[in-house]
Motif scaffolding. Structure first.
Motif, PDB file in Angstrom:
ATOM      1  N   TYR A  87      -1.399  -2.561  10.674  1.00  0.00           N
ATOM      2  CA  TYR A  87      -1.092  -3.705   9.813  1.00  0.00           C
ATOM      3  C   TYR A  87      -0.220  -4.662  10.625  1.00  0.00           C
ATOM      4  CZ  TYR A  87      -2.011  -0.152   6.185  1.00  0.00           C
ATOM      5  OH  TYR A  87      -2.554   0.842   5.417  1.00  0.00           O
ATOM      6  N   ASN A  88      -0.325  -5.953  10.327  1.00  0.00           N
ATOM      7  CA  ASN A  88       0.575  -6.878  11.019  1.00  0.00           C
ATOM      8  C   ASN A  88       1.912  -6.937  10.287  1.00  0.00           C
ATOM      9  OD1 ASN A  88       0.257  -8.564   8.833  1.00  0.00           O
ATOM     10  ND2 ASN A  88      -1.032 -10.045   9.890  1.00  0.00           N
ATOM     11  N   ASP A  89       2.812  -7.788  10.735  1.00  0.00           N
ATOM     12  CA  ASP A  89       4.140  -7.878  10.130  1.00  0.00           C
ATOM     13  C   ASP A  89       4.098  -8.357   8.675  1.00  0.00           C
ATOM     14  OD1 ASP A  89       6.050  -6.810  11.766  1.00  0.00           O
ATOM     15  OD2 ASP A  89       6.428  -8.660  12.872  1.00  0.00           O
ATOM     16  N   ALA A  90       3.021  -9.020   8.301  1.00  0.00           N
ATOM     17  CA  ALA A  90       2.875  -9.463   6.916  1.00  0.00           C
ATOM     18  C   ALA A  90       2.223  -8.389   6.051  1.00  0.00           C
ATOM     19  CB  ALA A  90       2.052 -10.746   6.861  1.00  0.00           C
ATOM     20  N   GLY A  91       1.927  -7.211   6.652  1.00  0.00           N
ATOM     21  CA  GLY A  91       1.320  -6.115   5.902  1.00  0.00           C
ATOM     22  C   GLY A  91      -0.185  -6.227   5.769  1.00  0.00           C
ATOM     23  N   LYS A  92      -0.786  -7.150   6.487  1.00  0.00           N
ATOM     24  CA  LYS A  92      -2.245  -7.346   6.425  1.00  0.00           C
ATOM     25  C   LYS A  92      -2.934  -6.325   7.322  1.00  0.00           C
ATOM     26  CE  LYS A  92      -4.892 -11.522   5.751  1.00  0.00           C
ATOM     27  NZ  LYS A  92      -5.065 -11.141   4.389  1.00  0.00           N
ATOM     28  N   VAL A  93      -4.024  -5.724   6.829  1.00  0.00           N
ATOM     29  CA  VAL A  93      -4.758  -4.738   7.610  1.00  0.00           C
ATOM     30  C   VAL A  93      -5.394  -5.411   8.818  1.00  0.00           C
ATOM     31  CG1 VAL A  93      -6.677  -3.105   7.624  1.00  0.00           C
ATOM     32  CG2 VAL A  93      -5.256  -3.330   5.583  1.00  0.00           C
ATOM     33  N   LEU A  94      -5.121  -4.854  10.007  1.00  0.00           N
ATOM     34  CA  LEU A  94      -5.737  -5.369  11.235  1.00  0.00           C
ATOM     35  C   LEU A  94      -6.894  -4.484  11.666  1.00  0.00           C
ATOM     36  CD1 LEU A  94      -2.523  -6.274  13.285  1.00  0.00           C
ATOM     37  CD2 LEU A  94      -4.000  -7.814  11.966  1.00  0.00           C
ATOM     38  N   SER A  95      -6.733  -3.166  11.478  1.00  0.00           N
ATOM     39  CA  SER A  95      -7.792  -2.234  11.873  1.00  0.00           C
ATOM     40  C   SER A  95      -7.562  -0.888  11.194  1.00  0.00           C
ATOM     41  CB  SER A  95      -7.794  -2.048  13.393  1.00  0.00           C
ATOM     42  OG  SER A  95      -6.598  -1.417  13.798  1.00  0.00           O
ATOM     43  N   GLY A  96      -8.587  -0.070  11.272  1.00  0.00           N
ATOM     44  CA  GLY A  96      -8.467   1.276  10.735  1.00  0.00           C
ATOM     45  C   GLY A  96      -9.114   1.436   9.377  1.00  0.00           C
ATOM     46  N   PRO A  97      -9.036   2.619   8.833  1.00  0.00           N
ATOM     47  CA  PRO A  97      -9.699   2.863   7.550  1.00  0.00           C
ATOM     48  C   PRO A  97      -8.942   2.339   6.329  1.00  0.00           C
ATOM     49  CG  PRO A  97      -8.654   4.866   8.331  1.00  0.00           C
ATOM     50  CD  PRO A  97      -8.475   3.826   9.415  1.00  0.00           C
ATOM     51  N   ALA A  98      -7.760   1.808   6.494  1.00  0.00           N
ATOM     52  CA  ALA A  98      -6.986   1.326   5.330  1.00  0.00           C
ATOM     53  C   ALA A  98      -7.790   0.271   4.574  1.00  0.00           C
ATOM     54  CB  ALA A  98      -5.648   0.752   5.777  1.00  0.00           C
ATOM     55  N   PRO A  99      -7.961   0.440   3.269  1.00  0.00           N
ATOM     56  CA  PRO A  99      -8.791  -0.479   2.493  1.00  0.00           C
ATOM     57  C   PRO A  99      -8.061  -1.721   1.993  1.00  0.00           C
ATOM     58  CG  PRO A  99      -8.116   1.338   1.105  1.00  0.00           C
ATOM     59  CD  PRO A  99      -7.567   1.614   2.480  1.00  0.00           C
ATOM     60  N   ARG A 100      -6.734  -1.679   1.946  1.00  0.00           N
ATOM     61  CA  ARG A 100      -5.983  -2.796   1.368  1.00  0.00           C
ATOM     62  C   ARG A 100      -4.747  -3.105   2.210  1.00  0.00           C
ATOM     63  NH1 ARG A 100      -6.515   0.793  -2.358  1.00  0.00           N
ATOM     64  NH2 ARG A 100      -4.314   1.331  -2.341  1.00  0.00           N
TER      65      ARG A 100
END
Ligand code: FES
Length: 146
Positions: free
Chosen positions: A101-114
């Protein structure tokens, strides 16, 4: 009791118990506060948190970020399967399956769905800063402490 009768009653009991558990699980979503999942977290004085730093609160599974303008809080729980995240240079990483996740908590990669959830930070009646994990806010929102 005959064997066939016993199996029939056991199957009926199993279906009944399964139905009750499913009904309770469904209804529980409407009463999250009663379930004790979203207790407000007292942070105390904002000055306790170093400026321009994410501080991990292990007992609350939160990262608290403070800068010169204010303070904000983000969940440290991975949205994939719930592992606890670690801070990386420019965001957060999950040690379990590699979500980033980036510093804003946005998913950048991986299986995380949200994306990660950011929580409302406010001042309680006693003057202490508190986090409300029951109220999600945009990543850009922060409590202005000065
Ligand atoms: S639990 Fe975090 S990526 Fe799977």
């Amino acid at each position: 009791m005959k064997r066939r009768s016993f199996i029939g009653k056991a199957a009926l009991a199993l279906v009944t118990v399964t139905g009750i558990v499913a009904a309770i699980s469904y209804l529980r979503q409407f009463f999250p506060r009663l379930a004790g999942e979203k207790q407000r977290v007292a942070l105390g004085d904002p000055q306790l948190f170093p400026v321009d730093t994410y501080t991990f609160l292990d007992e609350h599974k939160l990262f608290v970020y403070r800068d010169h303008e204010g303070i904000k809080a983000v969940s440290a729980i991975c949205t994939h399967l719930g592992c606890i995240l670690e801070k990386s240079i420019d965001g957060f990483e999950c040690p379990c399956h590699g979500s980033c996740y980036n510093d804003a908590g946005k998913v950048l990669s991986g299986p995380a769905p949200r994306d990660l959830a950011w929580y409302r930070v406010s001042r309680a009646a006693d003057g202490k800063i508190v986090v409300d994990p029951g109220t999600s806010v945009p990543a850009s929102e922060k409590f202005l402490s000065s």
